[in-house]
Design a protein around this motif. Structure first.
Motif, PDB file in Angstrom:
ATOM      1  N   PRO A  49      -1.051 -16.992   4.546  1.00 14.21           N
ATOM      2  CA  PRO A  49      -2.216 -16.312   5.288  1.00 14.21           C
ATOM      3  C   PRO A  49      -3.495 -16.936   4.395  1.00 14.21           C
ATOM      4  O   PRO A  49      -3.411 -17.410   3.302  1.00 14.21           O
ATOM      5  CB  PRO A  49      -2.166 -14.730   4.517  1.00 14.21           C
ATOM      6  N   THR A  50      -4.537 -16.920   5.144  1.00 14.33           N
ATOM      7  CA  THR A  50      -5.825 -17.654   4.912  1.00 14.33           C
ATOM      8  C   THR A  50      -6.837 -16.322   4.635  1.00 14.33           C
ATOM      9  O   THR A  50      -7.902 -16.620   4.277  1.00 14.33           O
ATOM     10  CB  THR A  50      -6.434 -18.429   5.949  1.00 14.33           C
ATOM     11  N   LYS A  51      -6.701 -14.984   5.137  1.00 19.84           N
ATOM     12  CA  LYS A  51      -7.416 -14.051   4.807  1.00 19.84           C
ATOM     13  C   LYS A  51      -6.704 -12.765   4.705  1.00 19.84           C
ATOM     14  O   LYS A  51      -5.141 -12.806   4.979  1.00 19.84           O
ATOM     15  CB  LYS A  51      -8.467 -13.729   6.040  1.00 19.84           C
ATOM     16  N   THR A  52      -6.987 -11.633   4.017  1.00 24.18           N
ATOM     17  CA  THR A  52      -6.396 -10.456   3.810  1.00 24.18           C
ATOM     18  C   THR A  52      -5.467  -9.658   5.040  1.00 24.18           C
ATOM     19  O   THR A  52      -4.252  -9.507   4.808  1.00 24.18           O
ATOM     20  CB  THR A  52      -7.168  -9.401   3.248  1.00 24.18           C
ATOM     21  N   ALA A  53      -6.259  -9.866   6.263  1.00 19.11           N
ATOM     22  CA  ALA A  53      -5.364  -9.428   7.378  1.00 19.11           C
ATOM     23  C   ALA A  53      -4.112 -10.126   7.576  1.00 19.11           C
ATOM     24  O   ALA A  53      -3.121  -9.437   8.213  1.00 19.11           O
ATOM     25  CB  ALA A  53      -6.407  -9.454   8.585  1.00 19.11           C
ATOM     26  N   GLU A  54      -4.101 -11.355   7.419  1.00 21.17           N
ATOM     27  CA  GLU A  54      -2.920 -11.951   7.963  1.00 21.17           C
ATOM     28  C   GLU A  54      -1.835 -11.832   6.988  1.00 21.17           C
ATOM     29  O   GLU A  54      -0.648 -12.349   7.181  1.00 21.17           O
ATOM     30  CB  GLU A  54      -3.325 -13.686   7.888  1.00 21.17           C
ATOM     31  N   VAL A  55      -1.808 -11.245   5.830  1.00 18.40           N
ATOM     32  CA  VAL A  55      -0.747 -10.839   5.115  1.00 18.40           C
ATOM     33  C   VAL A  55       0.197  -9.954   5.709  1.00 18.40           C
ATOM     34  O   VAL A  55       1.473  -9.888   5.350  1.00 18.40           O
ATOM     35  CB  VAL A  55      -1.323 -10.193   3.734  1.00 18.40           C
ATOM     36  N   PHE A  56      -0.403  -9.221   6.625  1.00 19.52           N
ATOM     37  CA  PHE A  56       0.651  -8.137   7.294  1.00 19.52           C
ATOM     38  C   PHE A  56       1.240  -8.574   8.556  1.00 19.52           C
ATOM     39  O   PHE A  56       1.996  -7.867   9.106  1.00 19.52           O
ATOM     40  CB  PHE A  56      -0.212  -6.955   7.453  1.00 19.52           C
ATOM     41  N   ILE A  57       0.801  -9.804   8.930  1.00 21.17           N
ATOM     42  CA  ILE A  57       1.440 -10.212  10.329  1.00 21.17           C
ATOM     43  C   ILE A  57       2.895 -10.590  10.174  1.00 21.17           C
ATOM     44  O   ILE A  57       3.265 -11.044   9.095  1.00 21.17           O
ATOM     45  CB  ILE A  57       0.689 -11.727  10.815  1.00 21.17           C
ATOM     46  N   ASN A  58       3.549  -9.855  11.046  1.00 30.10           N
ATOM     47  CA  ASN A  58       4.834 -10.162  11.224  1.00 30.10           C
ATOM     48  C   ASN A  58       5.651  -9.583  10.062  1.00 30.10           C
ATOM     49  O   ASN A  58       6.993 -10.230   9.788  1.00 30.10           O
ATOM     50  CB  ASN A  58       5.483 -11.872  11.563  1.00 30.10           C
ATOM     51  N   ARG A  59       5.192  -8.581   9.525  1.00 34.29           N
ATOM     52  CA  ARG A  59       5.882  -8.187   8.145  1.00 34.29           C
ATOM     53  C   ARG A  59       6.693  -6.704   8.560  1.00 34.29           C
ATOM     54  O   ARG A  59       6.148  -5.951   9.669  1.00 34.29           O
ATOM     55  CB  ARG A  59       4.622  -7.524   7.115  1.00 34.29           C
ATOM     56  N   ASP A  60       7.355  -6.216   8.000  1.00 34.04           N
ATOM     57  CA  ASP A  60       8.042  -4.981   8.107  1.00 34.04           C
ATOM     58  C   ASP A  60       7.033  -3.759   8.203  1.00 34.04           C
ATOM     59  O   ASP A  60       5.857  -3.811   7.283  1.00 34.04           O
ATOM     60  CB  ASP A  60       8.884  -4.480   6.779  1.00 34.04           C
ATOM     61  N   PRO A  61       6.790  -3.038   9.057  1.00 33.01           N
ATOM     62  CA  PRO A  61       5.614  -2.317   9.466  1.00 33.01           C
ATOM     63  C   PRO A  61       5.486  -1.276   8.397  1.00 33.01           C
ATOM     64  O   PRO A  61       4.401  -0.785   8.348  1.00 33.01           O
ATOM     65  CB  PRO A  61       5.996  -1.434  10.632  1.00 33.01           C
ATOM     66  N   ARG A  62       6.350  -0.906   7.458  1.00 35.81           N
ATOM     67  CA  ARG A  62       6.478  -0.158   6.248  1.00 35.81           C
ATOM     68  C   ARG A  62       5.154  -0.472   5.410  1.00 35.81           C
ATOM     69  O   ARG A  62       4.782   0.323   4.738  1.00 35.81           O
ATOM     70  CB  ARG A  62       7.555   0.035   5.813  1.00 35.81           C
ATOM     71  N   MET A  63       5.171  -1.836   5.321  1.00 34.59           N
ATOM     72  CA  MET A  63       4.072  -2.496   4.338  1.00 34.59           C
ATOM     73  C   MET A  63       2.713  -1.970   4.883  1.00 34.59           C
ATOM     74  O   MET A  63       1.846  -1.300   4.153  1.00 34.59           O
ATOM     75  CB  MET A  63       4.116  -4.105   4.371  1.00 34.59           C
ATOM     76  N   GLY A  64       2.516  -1.932   6.071  1.00 34.94           N
ATOM     77  CA  GLY A  64       0.942  -1.589   6.804  1.00 34.94           C
ATOM     78  C   GLY A  64       0.920   0.033   6.707  1.00 34.94           C
ATOM     79  O   GLY A  64      -0.370   0.476   6.664  1.00 34.94           O
ATOM     80  N   ALA A  65       2.186   0.460   6.392  1.00 33.63           N
ATOM     81  CA  ALA A  65       1.811   2.269   6.494  1.00 33.63           C
ATOM     82  C   ALA A  65       1.612   2.564   4.847  1.00 33.63           C
ATOM     83  O   ALA A  65       1.027   3.717   4.575  1.00 33.63           O
ATOM     84  CB  ALA A  65       3.139   2.803   6.661  1.00 33.63           C
ATOM     85  N   ARG A  66       1.835   1.741   4.002  1.00 31.11           N
ATOM     86  CA  ARG A  66       1.473   2.368   2.685  1.00 31.11           C
ATOM     87  C   ARG A  66       0.405   1.276   1.989  1.00 31.11           C
ATOM     88  O   ARG A  66      -0.179   1.870   0.721  1.00 31.11           O
ATOM     89  CB  ARG A  66       2.626   2.062   1.680  1.00 31.11           C
ATOM     90  N   PHE A  67      -0.075  -0.084   2.555  1.00 28.86           N
ATOM     91  CA  PHE A  67      -1.043  -0.771   2.045  1.00 28.86           C
ATOM     92  C   PHE A  67      -2.057  -0.642   2.960  1.00 28.86           C
ATOM     93  O   PHE A  67      -1.846  -0.844   4.099  1.00 28.86           O
ATOM     94  CB  PHE A  67      -0.506  -2.231   2.031  1.00 28.86           C
ATOM     95  N   LEU A  68      -3.316  -0.397   2.626  1.00 26.51           N
ATOM     96  CA  LEU A  68      -4.552  -0.347   3.477  1.00 26.51           C
ATOM     97  C   LEU A  68      -4.764  -1.844   4.031  1.00 26.51           C
ATOM     98  O   LEU A  68      -4.643  -2.928   3.423  1.00 26.51           O
ATOM     99  CB  LEU A  68      -5.879   0.243   2.762  1.00 26.51           C
ATOM    100  N   LYS A  69      -5.046  -2.198   5.425  1.00 25.01           N
ATOM    101  CA  LYS A  69      -5.287  -3.180   5.934  1.00 25.01           C
ATOM    102  C   LYS A  69      -6.532  -3.331   6.897  1.00 25.01           C
ATOM    103  O   LYS A  69      -6.991  -2.243   7.244  1.00 25.01           O
ATOM    104  CB  LYS A  69      -4.083  -3.731   6.523  1.00 25.01           C
ATOM    105  N   THR A  70      -7.086  -4.403   7.047  1.00 27.42           N
ATOM    106  CA  THR A  70      -8.372  -4.527   7.946  1.00 27.42           C
ATOM    107  C   THR A  70      -8.064  -3.864   9.311  1.00 27.42           C
ATOM    108  O   THR A  70      -7.096  -3.817   9.930  1.00 27.42           O
ATOM    109  CB  THR A  70      -8.559  -5.916   8.214  1.00 27.42           C
ATOM    110  N   GLY A  71      -9.213  -2.898   9.618  1.00 30.43           N
ATOM    111  CA  GLY A  71      -8.844  -2.320  10.766  1.00 30.43           C
ATOM    112  C   GLY A  71      -8.345  -0.733  10.661  1.00 30.43           C
ATOM    113  O   GLY A  71      -8.498   0.094  11.382  1.00 30.43           O
TER     114      GLY A  71
END
Length: 543
Positions: free
Chosen positions: A327-349
């Motif tokens: 990733p080159t920015k924080t939002a890209e950390v969550f791309i193509n990851r297990d959706p449970r990550m985005g449910a427990r980590f705050l992400k852009t948007g």
């Protein structure tokens, strides 16, 4: 009635003074103890007290593990604590648990007054079953921390010799817990029988689940620490979890993120087995929490170690998957990851707070790791500085994980059918690929590692990780490691650059300040004041 805390506040002072005094002295009261226990409502009022014993949100105990870091170093996580005179700064204390045990002992004994006063035996049994559940639960908390402790199964007076009882063995404590839970299962109602009116009270499957939790803890701890009879406990864990799975009382909720939101509350969410309930609104503010504000200010920040444990959407790790792109920015950390990550980590948007309605980048002044915790995030609650989102203390998802792990650890293998009964139901909910023996073999994976990974991500930031490291005997490996956070992206700005490693990841605590003494730290120290009160209570080794 629904067991909201508005139903017990008026009774809390009375009940506490009657049944929850310290084990070393009975309270003086103007109310006759024997006169209180004559009706079913008296028993219910006394049993309601137990539900106040669950820890209040937010969950921050993960800072004791490698999954989260707070605003400053944690003495348990980094191995710097000492045996203190008391343990009053902890979530649960030695004294706290024995207060609950005494309350349970008293209700169990006084229930005979209700029986002799004409209360139906079935109805008396409901509350005796609840008391036995909470007595078992309290001894489990003590067992996890201290190992063997004094086993007190009756109400004591100020002259009782048991006040200076030595520790019982681990096996004696475990057997007492099993006995209480077996009896509780016979006495308690099913979740369906409790219904909406009594939602929140302890059910048969809650007692079975606690039995499975205890058995998995002791079975794996015995296996990896090399003592006792792990097969006995692992078999109990597998059988008890399967009974819950086969009960027809529970199923997974359809939305993982909403488990920690208002949408996940209530009788219709069959995933909830044990719930810590809160009030309904500001106008019915009997008990509330302020989780989002506490977490926003850095109460429990996810670490790189936790972030890296989330798989890519092809079921492979970030080191193996062709889907992973640096990733080159924080939002890209969550791309193509297990959706449970985005449910427990705050992400852009993500919806955030009143002053910043849409989340962008973590504030490193509070979020020391550069990863922000999304648990219980609700903008209206943040504005009101009060939240009434209930806490799922025990979820059906954990039952499935217990079944999978105990099955594997019994034989060092697990069939695809058993994976389909358990872990793959969790993966199906978030549209992740199935875990199979063929997939593990084809990708040079380790089944035990994948089962443990599934537990870690499914229960992330709910307070499980530290005790998992303890029972697996991996705390000595994981806890001394350097605590890392996010890659330091340019989005974070340059006004206050944190300590970074050579790969540009945030260092929240160096390994040179962390340690774990394997000959000491797998058990906690007894508070020195308790040893002073009971000279037969022997301090745990090397404390």
């Amino acid at each position: 009635m629904i067991l909201k805390y508005k139903t017990i506040v008026a009774l809390l002072f009375f009940t506490a003074t009657i049944i929850s005094c310290d084990v070393d002295r009975l309270p003086e009261t103007t109310v006759s103890d024997e006169s209180f226990w004559k009706t079913e409502n008296d028993l219910k009022s006394a049993a309601n007290y137990f539900y106040s014993r669950f820890a209040i949100l937010p969950v921050t105990s993960d800072i004791m593990s490698d999954d989260a870091y707070g605003s400053f170093p944690d003495a348990i996580s980094d191995g710097s604590r000492i045996a203190g005179s008391t343990d009053d700064n902890l979530i649960y204390t030695y004294k706290y648990d024995y207060t609950t045990i005494r309350a349970a002992n008293n209700l169990i004994e006084k229930s005979t007054i209700a029986l002799s006063s004409g209360v139906l035996e079935q109805n008396v049994n409901w509350y005796v079953g609840e008391a036995k559940y909470f007595r078992a639960w309290s001894y489990y908390q003590l067992l996890q921390r201290y190992g063997g402790v004094p086993l007190i199964l009756k109400t004591l007076t100020e002259n009782s010799p048991e006040l200076q009882a030595p520790q019982a063995s681990r096996e004696e404590i475990i057997n007492a817990i099993y006995a209480d839970l077996d009896d509780a299962v016979l006495k308690l109602r099913t979740a369906t029988q409790l219904g909406t009116e009594n939602y929140g009270r302890i059910s048969q499957t809650a007692a079975l689940t606690l039995k499975a939790q205890v058995a998995l803890f002791e079975g794996t701890r015995a296996k990896f620490h090399g003592y006792g009879d792990p097969i006995k406990h692992l078999t109990i864990a597998k059988n008890a979890s399967y009974q819950v799975m086969n009960s027809g009382q529970h199923r997974l909720f359809n939305n993982y993120f909403q488990l920690l939101q208002y949408e996940g509350e209530g009788f219709l969410n069959k995933e909830n087995i044990v719930v810590k309930q809160y009030g309904k609104s500001i106008t019915e503010n009997t008990i509330s929490h302020n989780s989002q504000r506490t977490l926003e200010l850095g109460g429990s920040n996810p670490t790189k170690a936790l972030a890296d444990s989330y798989l890519m959407t092809d079921g492979l790790t970030i080191t193996k998957s062709p889907l992973y792109v640096t990733p080159t920015k924080t939002a890209e950390v969550f791309i193509n990851r297990d959706p449970r990550m985005g449910a427990r980590f705050l992400k852009t948007g993500d919806p955030y707070i009143t002053s910043t309605p849409v989340f962008t980048v973590p504030n490193l002044g509070f979020t020391k790791t550069g990863f922000a915790n999304r648990s219980y995030a609700n903008m209206a609650d943040w504005t009101n500085s009060n939240s009434y989102i209930d806490q799922p203390v025990t979820r059906y998802a954990e039952v499935l994980l217990i079944y999978a792990e105990s099955t594997f650890e019994l034989n060092n293998s697990i069939s695809d059918n058993d994976l389909n009964l358990s872990i793959n139901l969790l993966r199906e909910r978030v549209s992740m690929p199935k875990l199979t023996n063929a997939f593990v073999a084809a990708n040079n994976l380790d089944m035990r590692t994948e089962i443990r990974r599934e537990r870690r991500v499914e229960l992330a930031l709910e307070g499980f990780r530290y005790w998992d490291l303890i029972r697996w005997k991996t705390a000595e490996i994981e806890l001394p490691k350097e605590v890392l956070g996010s890659f330091f992206f340019t989005e974070f700005g340059t006004s206050s650059i944190p300590l970074l490693n050579e790969e540009n990841f945030i260092i929240t605590q160096r390994s040179t300040t962390r340690k774990f003494n394997a000959s000491r730290d797998y058990l906690w120290p007894f508070p020195n004041n308790e040893i002073g009160l009971n000279p037969n209570l022997k301090q745990n080794p090397n404390w």
